[in-house]
Structure formats: C-alpha cells, structure tokens
Write a protein that holds these residues in place. Structure first.
Motif, PDB file in Angstrom:
ATOM      1  N   TYR A  99       1.004  -1.202  -0.139  1.00  0.00           N
ATOM      2  CA  TYR A  99       0.025   0.000   0.076  1.00  0.00           C
ATOM      3  C   TYR A  99       0.981   1.243   0.151  1.00  0.00           C
ATOM      4  N   LEU A 100       1.996   1.394   0.936  1.00  0.00           N
ATOM      5  CA  LEU A 100       2.705   2.472   1.099  1.00  0.00           C
ATOM      6  C   LEU A 100       3.593   2.733  -0.284  1.00  0.00           C
ATOM      7  N   THR A 101       4.021   1.618  -0.949  1.00  0.00           N
ATOM      8  CA  THR A 101       4.857   1.698  -1.881  1.00  0.00           C
ATOM      9  C   THR A 101       4.033   2.088  -3.401  1.00  0.00           C
ATOM     10  N   HIS A 102       2.721   1.861  -3.055  1.00  0.00           N
ATOM     11  CA  HIS A 102       1.599   2.017  -4.450  1.00  0.00           C
ATOM     12  C   HIS A 102       2.037   1.221  -5.325  1.00  0.00           C
ATOM     13  N   ASN A 103       2.017  -0.205  -5.153  1.00  0.00           N
ATOM     14  CA  ASN A 103       2.248  -1.200  -6.008  1.00  0.00           C
ATOM     15  C   ASN A 103       1.148  -1.227  -6.762  1.00  0.00           C
ATOM     16  N   THR A 104       1.142  -1.023  -8.117  1.00  0.00           N
ATOM     17  CA  THR A 104       0.282  -1.239  -9.193  1.00  0.00           C
ATOM     18  C   THR A 104      -0.028  -2.390  -9.851  1.00  0.00           C
TER      19      THR A 104
END
Length: 104
Positions: free
Chosen positions: A29-34
């Motif tokens: 979530y914090l690294t915004h893994n897409t």
C-alpha cells in the motif's frame, strides 16, 4: 498463575502475528504497487488496492488483540502499555488514507 502466563504468551504471539500481517500488507500500500497479481480473476485488483481493503478488514481484529494485550500483559511503566496500541493506530492511519484516496 500458570494459566495467566500461558494466556499472556498466547496474546503476545497473536499480536506478533498481527504486526507481521500489518507490515506485509502495509508495504504494497505505501509503495503504491500497481501490479495485478491475478489478471484473470473475476475482479482483478491492483496490489495496493487489495492491501488497503485487507487492512480495512483486519483493523478490528488487530485492535481487539491490542486491547487484550493492554489488559492482560503487564508492563512496569504505564506509558509502555500504551505502546501496545501503536499497530492499531498505524493501521487506522493507513485505512483512513486508503478510503480518502479511493473515494477521491
């Protein structure tokens, strides 16, 4: 006395498992893994979106375990006992951030 120590140890182990799960889901979530782990799923979600939803569902059990930890596990200083709520506060901040982000 022995039952209380066993209960205290069990609550500590469950709390450690909760913190490990919090870290495991907070990183995407914090690294915004897409990346999409299952593109052929009925409802494919990006990793950060799935992690945010999982943290939303896991907040209440984590808070319950932290409350049990506060009640049953004794510490020498009162301030140290309030640190048991740190995982719940972190999870709450992430969940609020997730819902603000997804509703915007």
């Amino acid at each position: 006395m022995r039952e209380r120590k066993t209960l205290s140890l069990l609550i500590i182990v469950i709390n450690i498992i909760g913190v490990i799960c919090l870290i495991d889901f907070a990183i995407p979530y914090l690294t915004h893994n897409t990346t999409i782990a299952n593109p052929n799923a009925m409802l494919p979600v990006e990793a950060w979106d799935g992690a945010g939803m999982t943290l939303t569902f896991g907040f209440i059990p984590l808070l319950a375990v932290n409350i049990l930890n506060f009640i049953f596990v004794k510490a020498e200083q009162k301030f140290i006992r309030f640190l048991y709520f740190a995982p719940s506060v972190i999870c709450l901040i992430i969940v609020i951030s997730y819902w603000i982000t997804s509703l915007a």
